[in-house]
Scaffold this active site. Structure first.
Site, PDB file in Angstrom:
ATOM      1  N   GLU A 103     -54.954 -18.046  26.065  1.00 18.45           N
ATOM      2  CA  GLU A 103     -55.256 -17.805  27.483  1.00 18.45           C
ATOM      3  C   GLU A 103     -55.746 -19.146  28.015  1.00 18.45           C
ATOM      4  O   GLU A 103     -56.851 -19.569  27.706  1.00 18.45           O
ATOM      5  CB  GLU A 103     -56.318 -16.698  27.571  1.00 18.45           C
ATOM      6  CG  GLU A 103     -56.257 -15.947  28.866  1.00 18.45           C
ATOM      7  CD  GLU A 103     -57.157 -16.565  29.884  1.00 18.45           C
ATOM      8  OE1 GLU A 103     -56.649 -17.416  30.654  1.00 18.45           O
ATOM      9  OE2 GLU A 103     -58.332 -16.225  29.901  1.00 18.45           O
ATOM     10  N   LYS A 136     -65.749 -18.211  17.070  1.00 13.80           N
ATOM     11  CA  LYS A 136     -66.417 -19.468  17.432  1.00 13.80           C
ATOM     12  C   LYS A 136     -66.648 -19.563  18.939  1.00 13.80           C
ATOM     13  O   LYS A 136     -65.714 -19.725  19.721  1.00 13.80           O
ATOM     14  CB  LYS A 136     -65.611 -20.690  16.991  1.00 13.80           C
ATOM     15  CG  LYS A 136     -66.485 -21.946  17.032  1.00 13.80           C
ATOM     16  CD  LYS A 136     -65.702 -23.240  17.013  1.00 13.80           C
ATOM     17  CE  LYS A 136     -65.260 -23.711  18.366  1.00 13.80           C
ATOM     18  NZ  LYS A 136     -66.342 -23.983  19.345  1.00 13.80           N
TER      19      LYS A 136
HETATM   20  P1  NAI Z   1     -61.729 -26.870  25.503  1.00  9.64           P
HETATM   21  O1  NAI Z   1     -60.394 -26.230  25.530  1.00  9.64           O
HETATM   22  O2  NAI Z   1     -61.877 -28.180  24.803  1.00  9.64           O
HETATM   23  O3  NAI Z   1     -62.794 -25.873  24.826  1.00  9.64           O
HETATM   24  C1  NAI Z   1     -62.631 -24.481  24.697  1.00  9.64           C
HETATM   25  C2  NAI Z   1     -62.946 -24.050  23.272  1.00  9.64           C
HETATM   26  O4  NAI Z   1     -62.045 -24.691  22.381  1.00  9.64           O
HETATM   27  C3  NAI Z   1     -64.350 -24.432  22.780  1.00  9.64           C
HETATM   28  O5  NAI Z   1     -64.841 -23.404  21.957  1.00  9.64           O
HETATM   29  C4  NAI Z   1     -64.089 -25.675  21.953  1.00  9.64           C
HETATM   30  O6  NAI Z   1     -65.058 -25.874  20.959  1.00  9.64           O
HETATM   31  C5  NAI Z   1     -62.747 -25.335  21.327  1.00  9.64           C
HETATM   32  N1  NAI Z   1     -61.973 -26.487  20.858  1.00  9.64           N
HETATM   33  C6  NAI Z   1     -61.950 -27.751  21.367  1.00  9.64           C
HETATM   34  N2  NAI Z   1     -61.110 -28.530  20.655  1.00  9.64           N
HETATM   35  C7  NAI Z   1     -60.578 -27.750  19.670  1.00  9.64           C
HETATM   36  C8  NAI Z   1     -59.641 -27.959  18.621  1.00  9.64           C
HETATM   37  N3  NAI Z   1     -59.090 -29.145  18.418  1.00  9.64           N
HETATM   38  N4  NAI Z   1     -59.309 -26.919  17.838  1.00  9.64           N
HETATM   39  C9  NAI Z   1     -59.846 -25.716  18.032  1.00  9.64           C
HETATM   40  N5  NAI Z   1     -60.755 -25.445  18.986  1.00  9.64           N
HETATM   41  C10 NAI Z   1     -61.112 -26.441  19.805  1.00  9.64           C
HETATM   42  O7  NAI Z   1     -62.236 -26.991  27.005  1.00  9.64           O
HETATM   43  P2  NAI Z   1     -63.416 -27.930  27.588  1.00  9.64           P
HETATM   44  O8  NAI Z   1     -63.346 -29.276  26.959  1.00  9.64           O
HETATM   45  O9  NAI Z   1     -64.675 -27.189  27.477  1.00  9.64           O
HETATM   46  O10 NAI Z   1     -63.002 -28.026  29.115  1.00  9.64           O
HETATM   47  C11 NAI Z   1     -62.016 -28.957  29.563  1.00  9.64           C
HETATM   48  C12 NAI Z   1     -61.117 -28.347  30.598  1.00  9.64           C
HETATM   49  O11 NAI Z   1     -60.423 -27.254  30.022  1.00  9.64           O
HETATM   50  C13 NAI Z   1     -61.800 -27.752  31.808  1.00  9.64           C
HETATM   51  O12 NAI Z   1     -62.068 -28.695  32.775  1.00  9.64           O
HETATM   52  C14 NAI Z   1     -60.796 -26.747  32.265  1.00  9.64           C
HETATM   53  O13 NAI Z   1     -59.806 -27.361  33.040  1.00  9.64           O
HETATM   54  C15 NAI Z   1     -60.167 -26.254  30.985  1.00  9.64           C
HETATM   55  N6  NAI Z   1     -60.773 -24.972  30.550  1.00  9.64           N
HETATM   56  C16 NAI Z   1     -60.118 -23.821  30.848  1.00  9.64           C
HETATM   57  C17 NAI Z   1     -60.680 -22.604  30.519  1.00  9.64           C
HETATM   58  C18 NAI Z   1     -60.013 -21.324  30.842  1.00  9.64           C
HETATM   59  O14 NAI Z   1     -60.656 -20.280  30.857  1.00  9.64           O
HETATM   60  N7  NAI Z   1     -58.731 -21.307  31.079  1.00  9.64           N
HETATM   61  C19 NAI Z   1     -61.993 -22.517  29.868  1.00  9.64           C
HETATM   62  C20 NAI Z   1     -62.570 -23.794  29.558  1.00  9.64           C
HETATM   63  C21 NAI Z   1     -61.979 -24.962  29.909  1.00  9.64           C
END
Ligand code: NAI
Ligand code: MG
Length: 491
Positions: free
Chosen positions: A263, A188
């Protein structure tokens, strides 16, 4: 100019890819993919609902045991992965454009960075298919009567969930080791960047990957992501994203106790000692935070500079920030693109405001740029301290918090005063000092006189709340293997 094959790809709503078949209408509607430089729609994909995830898991289960996949020799599996690398290179220009349109980063970085990195990752794991081996330990309790050996076996069907900040690289880091191990995947992509993954799906097909081995299901986190994490047919979830969602995934995975690798976020320190080669350290520290507009898990977001050189380093970084060409990724000369979305821009600006409210000084930047798209000024905050939200939280934007230090013990304590533990970099000419700091910093990755050097051979992952497990290297492969111990009585 957008390559014509890509223009065609973007012309219609892209279906999900399940069992090698296009699934036109995802049961959770449609995703509009926005170009963060303009906020215009650049493409559309179907959005997977729980029913589609069920179908994808079934397809992955069927493929896992199929002769077409499990019947391949390691050599044949390796050839497919190698062909994927060649496919990524053959479609490099389209992939680079797509990466830039969805994610916003400069086209030059997509071309020189993302696409080659993904190809290298597939080649690295192509070679690993033929290096998987068990062991034959001697039993402690018996000298002669038993023959024991271990058999590494694929974990099974894996759910892989990735964010939007490096969609091509994220896909390669997840898919290459899983496939090398012989697993099948329900993959996904993030709702912000689903098109690149579907494009890679076509490359996997062209490379001869059997249907159902990789199923690509764009969808929203709370629906498709949650359905993957709760699914009893999935044996392992590999996730990259926020620490908050990482925690939700651990809870959801408890149902069938699926394996989990995570990660997550970071708040990585960059430590610049007074004896460092500042002509190198200053631009590198700027790049460590401004690359990809700071939307990088290993961004060097906390800067610690030894007192005698503090002003020089901060002035140098601020000058680079102020001179940086911020603009649409497809424009020649753009050095930094927009943030991924309006929501992210608002979040980052809100954090900068919290910094001001708590007493930080804005040395440069701090504001939105223009009134179209999600652009922000590269920002340096000084007079920050360990208690401030901007120093504690992952900002995931082009915002650096700069602090002074006077001695080794205090800078190590400050570097470790965080719930995160992903990466750190140290800048000094003193070898002893460099290795002393490296040993004492709580982080999964430590760089000496460099930052963000990621390589398929080098394990990547975090201490503390930055995650569980490692990607890349042999360690990344082990995440997708079970070990079976077999003991035979030969007396
Ligand atoms: P997120 O963690 O919500 O999204 C990342 C992935 O997780 C996306 O594919 C999303 O659809 C999926 N996801 C979201 N909720 C889920 C759930 N309940 N169960 C399973 N999958 C789920 O991150 P978002 O909202 O895009 O960004 C928010 C903050 O997260 C950013 O500001 C940053 O601080 C952090 N982040 C960190 C990343 C990293 O590489 N360490 C990458 C992206 C975001
Ligand atoms: Mg989220």
């Amino acid at each position: 100019m957008i390559p014509s094959e890509l223009r065609q790809f973007l012309d219609s709503t892209r279906p999900l890819l399940i069992g090698g078949e296009p699934v036109d209408s995802g049961s959770d509607g449609i995703i509009d993919v926005l170009d963060p430089a303009t906020e215009d729609v650049v493409g559309r994909t179907a959005a997977a609902g729980a029913d589609d995830i069920d179908a994808a898991v079934s397809a992955a289960q069927t493929a896992l045991h199929s002769d077409a996949w499990s019947g391949l020799s390691p050599d044949e599996r390796g050839r497919i992965l190698w062909r994927v690398a060649e496919g990524l290179e053959a479609h490099a220009e389209s992939l680079a454009w797509l990466n830039t349109l969805e994610n916003g980063k400069p086209l030059s970085a997509s071309r020189a960075g993302d696409v080659p990195a993904a190809a290298r990752t597939f080649r690295h794991y192509a070679g690993m298919c033929t290096k998987i081996a068990g062991r034959s330990p001697q039993l402690v309790s018996s000298a002669r009567d038993f023959h024991a050996y271990t058999r590494p076996e694929p974990v099974g069907v894996v759910g892989q969930i990735v964010p939007w900040n490096g969609p091509i690289v994220a896909a390669s880091w997840k898919l290459a080791p899983a496939l090398a191990a012989g697993c099948t995947s329900v993959f996904k992509p993030a709702e912000e960047t689903p098109l690149t993954a579907l494009y890679i799906g076509r490359i996997l097909e062209e490379a001869g990957l059997p249907p159902g081995v990789v199923n690509i299901v764009p969808g929203f986190g709370a629906v498709a992501g949650a359905a993957i994490c709760a699914h009893d047919g999935i044996r392992k979830v590999a996730f990259t994203g926020s620490t908050e969602v990482g925690r939700e995934i651990v809870r959801a995975a408890a149902g069938n106790l699926k394996k989990v690798s995570l990660e997550l976020g970071g708040k990585s320190p960059v430590i610049i000692c007074a004896d460092a080669d500042l002509d190198k350290a200053i631009p590198a520290a700027a790049n460590a935070i401004f690359f990809n507009a700071g939307q990088v898990c290993i961004a060097g977001s906390r800067l610690y500079v030894e007192e005698p050189v503090f002003d020089r380093v901060i002035d140098g970084i601020a000058r680079i920030a102020a001179d940086m060409r911020v603009g649409p990724g497809i424009e020649d000369g753009s050095q930094m693109g927009p943030l991924i979305s309006r929501k992210q821009l608002d979040r980052v600006l809100g954090l900068v405001q919290s910094g001001r409210d708590e007493g930080a000084r804005v040395v440069t930047g701090g504001e939105r740029l223009g009134d179209t798209g999600c652009f922000m000024q590269p920002t340096v905050l000084a007079d920050t301290d360990a208690g401030m939200t901007v120093v504690r939280e992952e900002i995931f934007g082009p915002v650096l918090c700069a602090m002074k230090f006077t001695d080794l013990d205090s800078v190590i304590a400050a570097a470790n005063d965080t719930e995160y533990g992903l990466a750190a970099s140290i800048w000094t000419r003193d070898l002893q000092r460099a290795h002393q700091i490296a040993a004492r910093v709580e982080a999964g990755l430590v760089w000496i006189n460099c930052h963000a050097v990621a390589d398929p051979a080098i394990a990547f992952g975090g201490y503390k709340q930055s995650g569980w497990g490692r990607e890349n290297g042999w360690e990344g492969m082990e995440q997708y293997l079970e070990s079976k111990s077999i003991v035979a009585n030969v007396s």
